[in-house]
Design a protein around this motif. Structure first.
Motif, PDB file in Angstrom:
ATOM      1  N   PHE A 128       0.867  -1.252   0.002  1.00  9.84           N
ATOM      2  CA  PHE A 128      -0.039  -0.117  -0.089  1.00  9.84           C
ATOM      3  C   PHE A 128       0.921   1.382  -0.189  1.00  9.84           C
ATOM      4  N   ASP A 154      -6.821   0.786  -8.870  1.00 14.15           N
ATOM      5  CA  ASP A 154      -6.735  -0.544  -8.199  1.00 14.15           C
ATOM      6  C   ASP A 154      -6.169  -1.778  -8.896  1.00 14.15           C
ATOM      7  N   ASP A 203       1.252   4.197  -3.036  1.00 11.55           N
ATOM      8  CA  ASP A 203       1.235   5.689  -2.572  1.00 11.55           C
ATOM      9  C   ASP A 203       2.533   6.284  -2.704  1.00 11.55           C
TER      10      ASP A 203
END
Length: 75
Positions: free
Chosen positions: A41, A57, A45
Protein backbone atom coordinates in the motif's frame (compact mmCIF):
# COMPACT_ATOMS: atom_id res chain seq x y z
CA UNK A 1 9.37 12.85 -14.89
CA UNK A 2 10.73 9.90 -16.81
CA UNK A 3 10.11 6.55 -15.18
CA UNK A 4 13.52 4.93 -14.78
CA UNK A 5 14.78 2.00 -12.76
CA UNK A 6 16.75 4.41 -10.58
CA UNK A 7 13.67 6.54 -9.84
CA UNK A 8 11.60 3.48 -8.94
CA UNK A 9 14.45 2.09 -6.81
CA UNK A 10 14.56 5.35 -4.86
CA UNK A 11 10.89 5.02 -3.91
CA UNK A 12 11.34 1.35 -3.01
CA UNK A 13 14.38 2.00 -0.82
CA UNK A 14 12.73 4.98 0.88
CA UNK A 15 9.47 3.13 1.61
CA UNK A 16 10.95 -0.23 2.61
CA UNK A 17 14.07 1.24 4.26
CA UNK A 18 16.37 -1.16 2.43
CA UNK A 19 19.57 -1.05 0.40
CA UNK A 20 18.67 -0.88 -3.29
CA UNK A 21 21.93 -2.11 -4.79
CA UNK A 22 20.51 -5.50 -5.77
CA UNK A 23 17.16 -4.26 -7.10
CA UNK A 24 16.59 -5.09 -10.78
CA UNK A 25 13.48 -4.96 -12.97
CA UNK A 26 12.97 -8.66 -12.14
CA UNK A 27 12.98 -8.06 -8.36
CA UNK A 28 9.69 -9.25 -6.85
CA UNK A 29 8.18 -7.20 -4.04
CA UNK A 30 6.74 -10.04 -1.97
CA UNK A 31 9.16 -12.89 -2.60
CA UNK A 32 12.44 -10.95 -2.89
CA UNK A 33 11.87 -7.82 -0.81
CA UNK A 34 9.51 -9.41 1.75
CA UNK A 35 6.94 -6.63 1.32
CA UNK A 36 3.70 -7.28 3.19
CA UNK A 37 0.28 -5.85 2.32
CA UNK A 38 0.91 -2.60 4.21
CA UNK A 39 4.28 -2.19 2.48
CA UNK A 40 2.54 -2.69 -0.87
CA UNK A 41 0.00 0.00 0.00
CA UNK A 42 2.76 2.44 0.96
CA UNK A 43 4.73 1.58 -2.19
CA UNK A 44 1.73 2.34 -4.43
CA UNK A 45 1.23 5.59 -2.54
CA UNK A 46 4.92 6.40 -2.89
CA UNK A 47 4.92 5.74 -6.63
CA UNK A 48 1.78 7.86 -7.07
CA UNK A 49 3.35 10.76 -5.20
CA UNK A 50 6.80 10.52 -6.78
CA UNK A 51 5.51 10.29 -10.34
CA UNK A 52 2.42 12.50 -9.93
CA UNK A 53 0.03 9.81 -11.17
CA UNK A 54 -2.96 7.89 -9.92
CA UNK A 55 -2.53 4.14 -9.96
CA UNK A 56 -5.86 2.33 -10.32
CA UNK A 57 -6.69 -0.62 -8.09
CA UNK A 58 -6.67 -2.78 -11.22
CA UNK A 59 -3.13 -1.67 -12.12
CA UNK A 60 -1.99 -1.96 -8.50
CA UNK A 61 -3.02 -5.63 -8.48
CA UNK A 62 -0.81 -6.23 -11.53
CA UNK A 63 2.33 -4.95 -9.80
CA UNK A 64 4.46 -7.91 -8.79
CA UNK A 65 7.95 -6.74 -9.82
CA UNK A 66 9.92 -3.53 -10.12
CA UNK A 67 9.62 -3.90 -13.89
CA UNK A 68 5.83 -3.99 -13.59
CA UNK A 69 5.95 -0.56 -11.92
CA UNK A 70 8.04 0.87 -14.74
CA UNK A 71 5.69 -0.61 -17.36
CA UNK A 72 2.51 0.65 -15.71
CA UNK A 73 3.86 4.12 -14.98
CA UNK A 74 5.26 4.48 -18.50
CA UNK A 75 1.79 4.15 -20.07
Amino acid sequence: MEVTLEAVKKVVTDVLKIDGNNITPETRFIEDLKADSMDQFFLIDGFSEAFHVTISDEDAKKIKTVGDVITILSK
